[in-house]
Design a protein around this motif. Structure first.
Motif, mmCIF file in Angstrom:
data_model
loop_
_atom_site.group_PDB
_atom_site.id
_atom_site.type_symbol
_atom_site.label_atom_id
_atom_site.label_comp_id
_atom_site.label_asym_id
_atom_site.label_seq_id
_atom_site.Cartn_x
_atom_site.Cartn_y
_atom_site.Cartn_z
ATOM 1 N N GLN A 1 -36.868 -4.214 -18.785
ATOM 2 C CA GLN A 1 -38.132 -4.503 -18.106
ATOM 3 C C GLN A 1 -37.961 -5.542 -16.993
ATOM 4 O O GLN A 1 -38.917 -5.839 -16.286
ATOM 5 C CB GLN A 1 -39.159 -5.030 -19.119
ATOM 6 N N GLY A 2 -36.755 -6.103 -16.873
ATOM 7 C CA GLY A 2 -36.515 -7.128 -15.868
ATOM 8 C C GLY A 2 -37.047 -8.506 -16.262
ATOM 9 O O GLY A 2 -37.104 -9.417 -15.456
ATOM 10 N N GLU A 3 -37.409 -8.636 -17.508
ATOM 11 C CA GLU A 3 -37.969 -9.882 -18.022
ATOM 12 C C GLU A 3 -36.870 -10.855 -18.452
ATOM 13 O O GLU A 3 -37.019 -12.066 -18.325
ATOM 14 C CB GLU A 3 -38.856 -9.528 -19.217
ATOM 15 N N PHE A 4 -35.774 -10.314 -18.998
ATOM 16 C CA PHE A 4 -34.641 -11.115 -19.441
ATOM 17 C C PHE A 4 -33.442 -10.812 -18.563
ATOM 18 O O PHE A 4 -33.291 -9.690 -18.044
ATOM 19 C CB PHE A 4 -34.262 -10.800 -20.894
ATOM 20 N N ALA A 5 -32.567 -11.797 -18.430
ATOM 21 C CA ALA A 5 -31.328 -11.617 -17.671
ATOM 22 C C ALA A 5 -30.432 -10.617 -18.400
ATOM 23 O O ALA A 5 -30.543 -10.443 -19.617
ATOM 24 C CB ALA A 5 -30.615 -12.962 -17.537
ATOM 25 N N PRO A 6 -29.544 -9.970 -17.655
ATOM 26 C CA PRO A 6 -28.613 -9.039 -18.305
ATOM 27 C C PRO A 6 -27.730 -9.787 -19.319
ATOM 28 O O PRO A 6 -27.388 -10.949 -19.127
ATOM 29 C CB PRO A 6 -27.757 -8.515 -17.154
ATOM 30 N N VAL A 7 -27.383 -9.103 -20.395
ATOM 31 C CA VAL A 7 -26.477 -9.652 -21.397
ATOM 32 C C VAL A 7 -25.332 -8.663 -21.604
ATOM 33 O O VAL A 7 -25.501 -7.468 -21.411
ATOM 34 C CB VAL A 7 -27.188 -9.918 -22.741
ATOM 35 N N THR A 8 -24.199 -9.193 -21.972
ATOM 36 C CA THR A 8 -23.033 -8.341 -22.220
ATOM 37 C C THR A 8 -23.236 -7.506 -23.474
ATOM 38 O O THR A 8 -22.903 -6.334 -23.508
ATOM 39 C CB THR A 8 -21.764 -9.212 -22.369
ATOM 40 N N ASP A 9 -23.787 -8.140 -24.483
ATOM 41 C CA ASP A 9 -23.968 -7.458 -25.770
ATOM 42 C C ASP A 9 -25.286 -7.928 -26.389
ATOM 43 O O ASP A 9 -25.409 -9.080 -26.807
ATOM 44 C CB ASP A 9 -22.778 -7.790 -26.680
ATOM 45 N N ALA A 10 -26.255 -7.035 -26.456
ATOM 46 C CA ALA A 10 -27.583 -7.390 -26.978
ATOM 47 C C ALA A 10 -27.514 -7.828 -28.441
ATOM 48 O O ALA A 10 -28.265 -8.718 -28.858
ATOM 49 C CB ALA A 10 -28.546 -6.220 -26.824
ATOM 50 N N ALA B 1 -39.534 -21.683 -27.066
ATOM 51 C CA ALA B 1 -39.609 -21.888 -25.612
ATOM 52 C C ALA B 1 -38.211 -22.033 -25.017
ATOM 53 O O ALA B 1 -37.920 -21.473 -23.954
ATOM 54 C CB ALA B 1 -40.467 -23.115 -25.299
ATOM 55 N N LEU B 2 -37.350 -22.775 -25.694
ATOM 56 C CA LEU B 2 -35.970 -22.946 -25.224
ATOM 57 C C LEU B 2 -35.228 -21.610 -25.194
ATOM 58 O O LEU B 2 -34.536 -21.287 -24.218
ATOM 59 C CB LEU B 2 -35.243 -23.949 -26.128
ATOM 60 N N LEU B 3 -35.383 -20.826 -26.237
ATOM 61 C CA LEU B 3 -34.730 -19.516 -26.295
ATOM 62 C C LEU B 3 -35.225 -18.593 -25.175
ATOM 63 O O LEU B 3 -34.416 -17.903 -24.526
ATOM 64 C CB LEU B 3 -34.981 -18.857 -27.656
ATOM 65 N N LEU B 4 -36.515 -18.585 -24.944
ATOM 66 C CA LEU B 4 -37.063 -17.737 -23.883
ATOM 67 C C LEU B 4 -36.549 -18.159 -22.497
ATOM 68 O O LEU B 4 -36.225 -17.301 -21.678
ATOM 69 C CB LEU B 4 -38.589 -17.739 -23.922
ATOM 70 N N ARG B 5 -36.461 -19.469 -22.267
ATOM 71 C CA ARG B 5 -35.903 -19.939 -20.992
ATOM 72 C C ARG B 5 -34.454 -19.477 -20.839
ATOM 73 O O ARG B 5 -34.044 -19.035 -19.774
ATOM 74 C CB ARG B 5 -35.983 -21.468 -20.897
ATOM 75 N N GLY B 6 -33.716 -19.554 -21.921
ATOM 76 C CA GLY B 6 -32.326 -19.099 -21.888
ATOM 77 C C GLY B 6 -32.199 -17.614 -21.645
ATOM 78 O O GLY B 6 -31.310 -17.170 -20.901
#
Length: 194
Positions: free
Chosen positions: A140-149, A186-191
């Motif tokens: 959705q473009g809400e989170f940055a790409p990750v190597t492994d979800a 909140a910290l996790l979401l920012r990350g």
């Protein structure tokens, strides 16, 4: 009770009641059979050993949490909202179980300690739900790409350990626990958005 009406679910329900009444150290298969009005051999036809019965009760208890959280993992909406709702629901469910029936909660803590395979599978299911939310957030473009979800989901699960691991049950009634929970989320979401 007729042994024809005896089902694994009925045995597991009776086992929960017996465990609540006697605790894990004193509860026996004979107690379960007595509660059902059948011979202990009838119980053993469904569960070959006491350990298998205790493991099945633990698995049933943990599966309830997976089902309760599934709508947040698989439902529509922004990933950040779903992630927050999932973590909040898990924390609320754990606090509710610990507060509403402390004897049964303590019993399950003993049973969980005996069932490492069941617990590992349960955690894998929960991490899988989180991974779906993380993947949706990226899509959705809400989170940055990750190597492994899955690895990211495991990190989220581990980072929130204080709010769902029964080892921290004493923390759950502290006056600042909700503020601590909000700060971690909140910290996790920012990350995840970085």
């Amino acid at each position: 009770m007729s042994t024809d009406a005896l089902t694994p679910d009925r045995i597991l329900e009776a086992t929960e009641e017996v465990l609540r009444r006697y605790g894990p150290a004193k509860a026996t298969v004979v107690d379960v059979a007595r509660a059902l009005g059948v011979s202990h051999g009838s119980v053993y036809r469904h569960f070959r050993t006491k350990a298998a019965l205790r493991e099945a009760v633990t698995e049933r208890w943990l599966e309830r949490a997976v089902r309760e959280l599934a709508p947040f993992a698989d439902g529509p909406g922004p990933a950040a909202e779903r992630l927050t709702a999932w973590l909040s629901a898990l924390f609320a469910a754990k606090r509710r179980k610990a507060g509403a029936d402390p004897e049964l909660f303590a019993t399950y803590m003993v049973l969980i300690g005996e069932s490492s395979r069941v617990v590992a599978e349960h955690v894998d299911h929960l991490v899988g739900q989180l991974a779906r939310i993380v993947e949706d957030g990226h899509r959705q473009g809400e989170f940055a790409p990750v190597t492994d979800a899955t690895t990211t989901a495991r990190a989220v699960f581990d980072a929130t350990d204080r709010f769902h691991d029964p080892a921290h049950v004493a923390d759950w009634s502290e006056p600042d626990i909700d503020a601590a929970f909000d700060a971690v989320v909140a910290l996790l979401l920012r990350g995840l958005r970085a």
